[in-house]
Each structure stands twice: as structure tokens, then as C-alpha cells.
Design a protein around this motif. Structure first.
Motif, PDB file in Angstrom:
ATOM      1  N   VAL A  63       0.813  -1.224   0.000  1.00  0.00           N
ATOM      2  CA  VAL A  63       0.000   0.000   0.000  1.00  0.00           C
ATOM      3  C   VAL A  63       0.846   1.274   0.000  1.00  0.00           C
ATOM      4  O   VAL A  63       0.690   2.143   0.859  1.00  0.00           O
ATOM      5  CB  VAL A  63      -0.976  -0.003   1.212  1.00  0.00           C
ATOM      6  CG1 VAL A  63      -2.060  -1.049   1.007  1.00  0.00           C
ATOM      7  CG2 VAL A  63      -0.251  -0.279   2.542  1.00  0.00           C
ATOM      8  N   SER A  87      -1.816   4.507  -0.622  1.00  0.00           N
ATOM      9  CA  SER A  87      -2.829   4.887   0.372  1.00  0.00           C
ATOM     10  C   SER A  87      -2.312   4.764   1.805  1.00  0.00           C
ATOM     11  O   SER A  87      -2.850   5.380   2.715  1.00  0.00           O
ATOM     12  CB  SER A  87      -4.065   3.996   0.243  1.00  0.00           C
ATOM     13  OG  SER A  87      -3.780   2.680   0.713  1.00  0.00           O
ATOM     14  N   TYR A  96      -2.944   2.361   3.618  1.00  0.00           N
ATOM     15  CA  TYR A  96      -4.139   1.854   4.309  1.00  0.00           C
ATOM     16  C   TYR A  96      -4.171   0.341   4.113  1.00  0.00           C
ATOM     17  O   TYR A  96      -4.809  -0.171   3.187  1.00  0.00           O
ATOM     18  CB  TYR A  96      -5.387   2.523   3.718  1.00  0.00           C
ATOM     19  CG  TYR A  96      -6.699   2.180   4.378  1.00  0.00           C
ATOM     20  CD1 TYR A  96      -7.093   2.798   5.563  1.00  0.00           C
ATOM     21  CD2 TYR A  96      -7.561   1.240   3.801  1.00  0.00           C
ATOM     22  CE1 TYR A  96      -8.317   2.490   6.154  1.00  0.00           C
ATOM     23  CE2 TYR A  96      -8.786   0.925   4.397  1.00  0.00           C
ATOM     24  CZ  TYR A  96      -9.147   1.560   5.567  1.00  0.00           C
ATOM     25  OH  TYR A  96     -10.356   1.262   6.156  1.00  0.00           O
ATOM     26  N   VAL A 115      -5.118  -3.492   4.451  1.00  0.00           N
ATOM     27  CA  VAL A 115      -6.320  -4.269   4.760  1.00  0.00           C
ATOM     28  C   VAL A 115      -5.965  -5.749   4.641  1.00  0.00           C
ATOM     29  O   VAL A 115      -5.223  -6.151   3.737  1.00  0.00           O
ATOM     30  CB  VAL A 115      -7.469  -3.940   3.783  1.00  0.00           C
ATOM     31  CG1 VAL A 115      -8.752  -4.672   4.183  1.00  0.00           C
ATOM     32  CG2 VAL A 115      -7.713  -2.432   3.724  1.00  0.00           C
ATOM     33  N   ASN A 173      -4.689  -6.092   0.375  1.00  0.00           N
ATOM     34  CA  ASN A 173      -4.803  -5.194  -0.771  1.00  0.00           C
ATOM     35  C   ASN A 173      -3.435  -5.023  -1.424  1.00  0.00           C
ATOM     36  O   ASN A 173      -2.396  -4.975  -0.753  1.00  0.00           O
ATOM     37  CB  ASN A 173      -5.454  -3.855  -0.413  1.00  0.00           C
ATOM     38  CG  ASN A 173      -4.915  -3.167   0.812  1.00  0.00           C
ATOM     39  OD1 ASN A 173      -4.294  -3.786   1.674  1.00  0.00           O
ATOM     40  ND2 ASN A 173      -5.155  -1.875   0.916  1.00  0.00           N
ATOM     41  N   GLU A 202      -1.727  -2.576  -4.238  1.00  0.00           N
ATOM     42  CA  GLU A 202      -1.924  -1.364  -5.032  1.00  0.00           C
ATOM     43  C   GLU A 202      -0.971  -1.322  -6.221  1.00  0.00           C
ATOM     44  O   GLU A 202      -0.082  -2.167  -6.369  1.00  0.00           O
ATOM     45  CB  GLU A 202      -1.755  -0.135  -4.119  1.00  0.00           C
ATOM     46  CG  GLU A 202      -2.795  -0.149  -3.010  1.00  0.00           C
ATOM     47  CD  GLU A 202      -2.754   1.063  -2.093  1.00  0.00           C
ATOM     48  OE1 GLU A 202      -1.756   1.821  -2.122  1.00  0.00           O
ATOM     49  OE2 GLU A 202      -3.744   1.239  -1.352  1.00  0.00           O
ATOM     50  N   CYS A 256      -8.547  -4.853  -3.820  1.00  0.00           N
ATOM     51  CA  CYS A 256      -8.825  -4.888  -2.384  1.00  0.00           C
ATOM     52  C   CYS A 256      -8.486  -6.257  -1.788  1.00  0.00           C
ATOM     53  O   CYS A 256      -8.428  -7.274  -2.494  1.00  0.00           O
ATOM     54  CB  CYS A 256     -10.304  -4.623  -2.133  1.00  0.00           C
ATOM     55  SG  CYS A 256     -10.866  -2.977  -2.575  1.00  0.00           S
ATOM     56  N   ALA A 257      -8.354  -6.260  -0.468  1.00  0.00           N
ATOM     57  CA  ALA A 257      -8.040  -7.493   0.264  1.00  0.00           C
ATOM     58  C   ALA A 257      -9.128  -8.548   0.090  1.00  0.00           C
ATOM     59  O   ALA A 257      -8.834  -9.737  -0.099  1.00  0.00           O
ATOM     60  CB  ALA A 257      -7.869  -7.159   1.745  1.00  0.00           C
ATOM     61  N   GLU A 258     -10.381  -8.126   0.161  1.00  0.00           N
ATOM     62  CA  GLU A 258     -11.491  -9.081   0.061  1.00  0.00           C
ATOM     63  C   GLU A 258     -11.496  -9.785  -1.287  1.00  0.00           C
ATOM     64  O   GLU A 258     -11.734 -10.978  -1.388  1.00  0.00           O
ATOM     65  CB  GLU A 258     -12.843  -8.370   0.244  1.00  0.00           C
ATOM     66  CG  GLU A 258     -13.037  -7.673   1.576  1.00  0.00           C
ATOM     67  CD  GLU A 258     -12.630  -6.211   1.523  1.00  0.00           C
ATOM     68  OE1 GLU A 258     -11.544  -5.882   0.977  1.00  0.00           O
ATOM     69  OE2 GLU A 258     -13.417  -5.384   2.022  1.00  0.00           O
ATOM     70  N   TYR A 284     -15.882  -0.948   6.442  1.00  0.00           N
ATOM     71  CA  TYR A 284     -16.723  -1.925   5.744  1.00  0.00           C
ATOM     72  C   TYR A 284     -16.264  -2.109   4.299  1.00  0.00           C
ATOM     73  O   TYR A 284     -15.671  -1.197   3.707  1.00  0.00           O
ATOM     74  CB  TYR A 284     -18.191  -1.460   5.784  1.00  0.00           C
ATOM     75  CG  TYR A 284     -18.779  -1.488   7.178  1.00  0.00           C
ATOM     76  CD1 TYR A 284     -19.181  -2.690   7.745  1.00  0.00           C
ATOM     77  CD2 TYR A 284     -18.891  -0.324   7.921  1.00  0.00           C
ATOM     78  CE1 TYR A 284     -19.702  -2.723   9.032  1.00  0.00           C
ATOM     79  CE2 TYR A 284     -19.414  -0.348   9.217  1.00  0.00           C
ATOM     80  CZ  TYR A 284     -19.815  -1.552   9.755  1.00  0.00           C
ATOM     81  OH  TYR A 284     -20.327  -1.586  11.039  1.00  0.00           O
ATOM     82  N   PRO A 285     -16.533  -3.302   3.731  1.00  0.00           N
ATOM     83  CA  PRO A 285     -16.103  -3.561   2.351  1.00  0.00           C
ATOM     84  C   PRO A 285     -16.664  -2.544   1.364  1.00  0.00           C
ATOM     85  O   PRO A 285     -17.800  -2.075   1.498  1.00  0.00           O
ATOM     86  CB  PRO A 285     -16.680  -4.962   2.067  1.00  0.00           C
ATOM     87  CG  PRO A 285     -16.797  -5.605   3.411  1.00  0.00           C
ATOM     88  CD  PRO A 285     -17.154  -4.490   4.351  1.00  0.00           C
ATOM     89  N   CYS A 286     -15.864  -2.225   0.361  1.00  0.00           N
ATOM     90  CA  CYS A 286     -16.287  -1.261  -0.658  1.00  0.00           C
ATOM     91  C   CYS A 286     -17.373  -1.879  -1.547  1.00  0.00           C
ATOM     92  O   CYS A 286     -17.646  -3.091  -1.489  1.00  0.00           O
ATOM     93  CB  CYS A 286     -15.085  -0.829  -1.511  1.00  0.00           C
ATOM     94  SG  CYS A 286     -14.599  -2.042  -2.756  1.00  0.00           S
ATOM     95  N   CYS A 305     -16.338  -4.884  -3.747  1.00  0.00           N
ATOM     96  CA  CYS A 305     -16.162  -6.130  -2.981  1.00  0.00           C
ATOM     97  C   CYS A 305     -17.523  -6.696  -2.558  1.00  0.00           C
ATOM     98  O   CYS A 305     -17.734  -7.907  -2.619  1.00  0.00           O
ATOM     99  CB  CYS A 305     -15.274  -5.885  -1.772  1.00  0.00           C
ATOM    100  SG  CYS A 305     -13.550  -5.605  -2.229  1.00  0.00           S
TER     101      CYS A 305
HETATM  102  N1  THU Z   1      -9.531  -1.412   0.311  1.00  0.00           N
HETATM  103  C1  THU Z   1      -9.687  -2.730   0.577  1.00  0.00           C
HETATM  104  O1  THU Z   1      -8.713  -3.512   0.546  1.00  0.00           O
HETATM  105  N2  THU Z   1     -10.931  -3.182   0.888  1.00  0.00           N
HETATM  106  C2  THU Z   1     -12.038  -2.392   0.926  1.00  0.00           C
HETATM  107  O2  THU Z   1     -13.146  -2.907   1.065  1.00  0.00           O
HETATM  108  C3  THU Z   1     -11.908  -0.950   0.873  1.00  0.00           C
HETATM  109  C4  THU Z   1     -10.625  -0.457   0.320  1.00  0.00           C
HETATM  110  C5  THU Z   1      -8.203  -0.917  -0.058  1.00  0.00           C
HETATM  111  C6  THU Z   1      -8.084  -0.436  -1.479  1.00  0.00           C
HETATM  112  C7  THU Z   1      -6.898   0.496  -1.377  1.00  0.00           C
HETATM  113  O3  THU Z   1      -5.702  -0.275  -1.486  1.00  0.00           O
HETATM  114  C8  THU Z   1      -6.985   1.043   0.026  1.00  0.00           C
HETATM  115  O4  THU Z   1      -7.842   0.164   0.743  1.00  0.00           O
HETATM  116  C9  THU Z   1      -7.526   2.456   0.112  1.00  0.00           C
HETATM  117  O5  THU Z   1      -8.711   2.581  -0.593  1.00  0.00           O
END
Ligand code: THU
Length: 134
Positions: A22, A25, A27, A29, A45, A47, A56-58, A88-90, A93
Motif C-alpha cells: 500500500v 494509500s 491503508y 487491509v 490489498n 496497489e 482490495c483485500a477481500e 466496511y467492504p467497498c 467487494c
Molecule cells: N480497500 C480494501 O482492501 N478493501 C475495501 O473494502 C476498501 C478499500 C483498499 C483499497 C486500497 O488499497 C486502500 O484500501 C484504500 O482505498
């Protein structure tokens, strides 16, 4: 066999979070899908410099499960971040999970603790799924 607890599945997801890539971001996950036979598929996740190509991780965990032949036996998924509030999942996902497990139990972990449990049908009511195309 005793089913894995929510906390145990979340612990696996926290281990995966350390593998997140990552640089953009910052961030991380982690995710872990538990199947009925005890198999666990993990994801983080990943990137990309072309931001839109990130995953994303999910969905990493989902693609691993489906590509290894597990697509109709999911018990629950743990999704963890380092946040103080539940992440919460995007939408993407939610939609991809809905294809295979519309009522999946979702365990949400934040900084070092489980913050919430919810179902996919709560997060994506009236979802669009395979039956719509019958
Ligand atoms: N991300 C996830 O891995 N899962 C989600 O459900 C929301 C977002 C990741 C995508 C990106 O790498 C980072 O979080 C910021 O958006």
C-alpha cells in the motif's frame, strides 16, 4: 470439528494485513474467508502505480478461493484495518462477494479488535446476482 471463532479468523486476517502492498494509500487491509471444511483463503490489498489497477483485500481472498475450487461453501469472512472505526467492504467487494455468498457473515476488525459483525445482505440489500439472469 469446532468452528473457528470470529476472533481466530480475524487474527489470520491481521497476519495478512502485514503483507498489504500500500505505498499510495498507506491503508493496509487484510481478509480471510473461512470455508465449511475449515479451509481458509487469505488476502491483502495490492496497489499499483496505475491506481485503478489496485485490488482490495477481500477480492484477493475471493479470487484465491474461487480459483482453488471453493465457491459455494463460505462460512464467513474477516476484514481488518488499522482504523478506530469499522472499515466496511467497498461496493465492488460487496458485489463480488454477493455472487457467491449473498448472506455471508462479515467480521470487521479495526485496530487490534473486532468492531462489528454484519451480513452481506445487510450491506447490500436487493443485490444483483446470478438469478437475475435466469
Ligand atoms: N480497500 C480494501 O482492501 N478493501 C475495501 O473494502 C476498501 C478499500 C483498499 C483499497 C486500497 O488499497 C486502500 O484500501 C484504500 O482505498
Amino acid at each position: 470439528m469446532t468452528e473457528m471463532t470470529d476472533r481466530e479468523l480475524a487474527e489470520i486476517a491481521y497476519s495478512m494485513q502485514e503483507r498489504a502492498y500500500v505505498p499510495y494509500s498507506n491503508y493496509p487491509v487484510g481478509a480471510a474467508i473461512l470455508c465449511a471444511d475449515g479451509t481458509v483463503f487469505t488476502g491483502c490489498n495490492v496497489e499499483n502505480a496505475a491506481y485503478g489497477s489496485s485490488i482490495c483485500a477481500e477480492r484477493t481472498a475471493l479470487l484465491k478461493a474461487v480459483s482453488e475450487g471453493h465457491r459455494d461453501d463460505w462460512v464467513k469472512i474477516a476484514v481488518v484495518t488499522s482504523g478506530d472505526d469499522a472499515g466496511y467492504p467497498c461496493g465492488s467487494c460487496r458485489q463480488m462477494l454477493y455472487e457467491f455468498a449473498p448472506d455471508l457473515k462479515i467480521i470487521i476488525g479495526g485496530k487490534d479488535k473486532v468492531l462489528s459483525t454484519i451480513t452481506l445482505s445487510e450491506l447490500l440489500p436487493h443485490g444483483f446476482g446470478p438469478s437475475a439472469l435466469d
